[in-house]
Design a protein around this motif. Structure first.
Motif, PDB file in Angstrom:
ATOM      1  N   TYR A 132       0.462  -1.640  -0.502  1.00  0.00           N
ATOM      2  CA  TYR A 132       0.197   0.155  -0.054  1.00  0.00           C
ATOM      3  C   TYR A 132       1.090   0.893  -0.205  1.00  0.00           C
ATOM      4  O   TYR A 132       2.011   1.039   0.675  1.00  0.00           O
TER       5      TYR A 132
ATOM      6  N   ALA B  28       2.192  -5.074   3.085  1.00  0.00           N
ATOM      7  CA  ALA B  28       1.326  -6.161   3.316  1.00  0.00           C
ATOM      8  C   ALA B  28       1.289  -7.438   3.215  1.00  0.00           C
ATOM      9  O   ALA B  28       1.340  -8.127   4.115  1.00  0.00           O
TER      10      ALA B  28
ATOM     11  N   GLY C 110      -2.450  -8.018  11.015  1.00  0.00           N
ATOM     12  CA  GLY C 110      -2.089  -7.263  10.283  1.00  0.00           C
ATOM     13  C   GLY C 110      -0.835  -8.138   9.382  1.00  0.00           C
ATOM     14  O   GLY C 110      -0.226  -7.358   8.208  1.00  0.00           O
ATOM     15  N   CYS C 111      -1.494  -9.465   9.202  1.00  0.00           N
ATOM     16  CA  CYS C 111      -0.244 -10.191   8.004  1.00  0.00           C
ATOM     17  C   CYS C 111      -0.785  -9.993   6.801  1.00  0.00           C
ATOM     18  O   CYS C 111      -0.179 -10.917   6.096  1.00  0.00           O
TER      19      CYS C 111
ATOM     20  N   SER D 212      -7.014 -10.346   5.412  1.00  0.00           N
ATOM     21  CA  SER D 212      -7.875  -9.266   4.592  1.00  0.00           C
ATOM     22  C   SER D 212      -7.613  -8.944   3.655  1.00  0.00           C
ATOM     23  O   SER D 212      -8.289  -9.055   2.401  1.00  0.00           O
ATOM     24  N   THR D 213      -6.243  -7.801   3.088  1.00  0.00           N
ATOM     25  CA  THR D 213      -5.995  -7.751   2.012  1.00  0.00           C
ATOM     26  C   THR D 213      -6.198  -8.334   1.173  1.00  0.00           C
ATOM     27  O   THR D 213      -6.732  -8.606  -0.452  1.00  0.00           O
TER      28      THR D 213
ATOM     29  N   ARG E 205       3.757  -9.614   9.371  1.00  0.00           N
ATOM     30  CA  ARG E 205       3.621  -8.272   7.757  1.00  0.00           C
ATOM     31  C   ARG E 205       4.834  -8.870   7.757  1.00  0.00           C
ATOM     32  O   ARG E 205       5.756  -8.372   8.648  1.00  0.00           O
TER      33      ARG E 205
END
Ligand code: ADP
Length: 281
Positions: free
Chosen positions: A12, A21, A42-43, A46-47, A217
């Motif tokens: 990002y 990410a 945060g790893c 979802s991305t 991450r």
């Protein structure tokens, strides 16, 4: 292969610089397979889901669904998120029907005649136990009932792939178990290819054919473990099963150890069996 991810990675760019990410990864998902993605917060789980859904472009790599490149959101993909995403001004029935209404308007869905669609909506509402609440509004429903409605809405377009991002994360333990059993029932019946993000290892093992474990991450795949017990035998009692506990320990060891890459030596040290690495360069 139903879904093929090749070299998919995401960085990002924002005002505060770049956030790496997700490391480039490869992943193949077979038709009807249920895969859970687990890893530290945060790893990039979802991305990854958003990329597969066509909601977020990858920085590198490609996603193919049935051999066709995914370039944006489409009716082939059913989505369900943790947050309450029902429209508060629509009744339960209209919320569930919404994707069909939208497809009708865009004239690009698999919408058929109105009677068939009404029957489809009714069938799903009955399946998730909400037929008696069809004319209620979301604010009149409990959290579990709202997620049942969201599940029915995700399924109404008869998606090729279901993408679920911690869908039961905000529910209390008992409602969560009820939802897991409902989902198990649905996937046994319909064999829908599913990617399911969760940080609950029990939930991942209960529902999945395969659990993919991510590093912290930027996320890279540490291991991809086939779940060895038969889905037919699964229920909340499974959590007492020795084989279940063994696989749970394997996954927790990977998450706690957070090794940077799952080398053969790592896996031997952790006593892992039936593990193969996937992607992650
Ligand atoms: P997970 O689902 O595993 O908790 P996410 O995919 O939500 O992780 O986020 C991965 C990383 O990417 C996090 O560091 C997060 O802050 C960052 N991130 C997610 N979405 C955006 C965005 N739209 N813009 C900038 N950074 C983002």
């Amino acid at each position: 292969m139903k879904l093929s991810l090749r070299g998919v990675g995401k960085t990002y760019s924002g005002r505060r610089g770049e956030t790496n990410a997700l490391c480039p990864l490869d992943m193949d998902v077979r038709e009807g397979e249920f895969i859970s993605l687990v890893g530290p917060s945060g790893c990039g789980k979802s991305t990854l889901l958003h990329i597969v859904a066509g909601l977020e472009p990858p920085t590198v790599g490609t996603v193919d669904l049935d051999g066709e490149r995914v370039r944006g959101p489409g009716a082939e993909l059913g989505l369900m998120f943790q947050q309450q995403t029902l429209f508060p001004w629509l009744s339960v029935r209209d919320n569930v029907r919404f994707p069909l209404t939208l497809a009708n308007r865009c004239a690009r869905g698999r919408a058929g005649d109105a009677d068939r669609q009404a029957a489809q909506v009714e069938g799903l509402l009955r399946l998730v136990g909400l037929w008696d609440f069809r004319d209620s509004y979301p604010a009149e429903l409990s959290g579990g009932m709202q997620q049942r409605a969201a599940l029915a809405r995700a399924l109404v377009g008869q998606p090729e792939v279901l993408l679920m991002d911690e869908p039961f994360g905000a529910l209390d333990a008992q409602t969560r178990e009820e939802m897991q059993e409902l989902l198990l029932h649905l996937i046994q019946r319909h064999r829908i290819t599913t990617l399911f993000v969760t940080h609950d290892v029990d939930e991942a093992l209960l529902l999945s054919d395969r659990v993919v474990v991510f590093s912290e991450r930027p996320g890279r795949v540490l291991a991809s473990l086939d779940v060895t017990f038969a889905r037919a035998a699964r229920s909340s009692e499974l959590k007492l099963d020795e084989a279940f506990l063994h696989q749970k320990r394997e996954i927790l060891a990977l998450l706690r150890g957070r090794p940077r890459t799952a080398t053969q030596r790592d896996r031997l040290l952790l006593g892992l069996t039936n593990t193969r690495t996937e992607g992650g360069s």
